[in-house]
Write a protein that holds these residues in place. Structure first.
Motif: not given
Length: 72
Positions: A28-33
């Motif tokens: 989720s952190a990677l998806i949010e950048g």
């Protein structure tokens, strides 16, 4: 009375649960950048709060006018 618990399946289950939580957090952190490794977020990820401006636009409100009496 002695209660025997098979610890190996319990430990494996908790390990799988912890791994799923870790992978979902990183995903989720990677998806949010965002950087998932940074302790409290990067400087670029910090939310800046600013004071509201003194001359902001007024809110639009509906003004209910009473109905005028009808004359017959």
């Amino acid at each position: 009375m002695l209660i025997l618990v098979p610890w190996k399946p319990v430990v494996i289950g908790f390990g799988i649960l912890a791994a799923l939580m870790l992978f979902s957090y990183v995903g989720s952190a990677l998806i949010e950048g965002k950087n998932p490794i940074a302790p409290f977020g990067d400087v670029a990820n910090r939310v800046t709060f600013r004071q509201p401006t003194a001359h902001s636009a007024p809110e639009h409100r509906r003004i209910h006018k009473p109905n005028s009496p009808k004359s017959d």
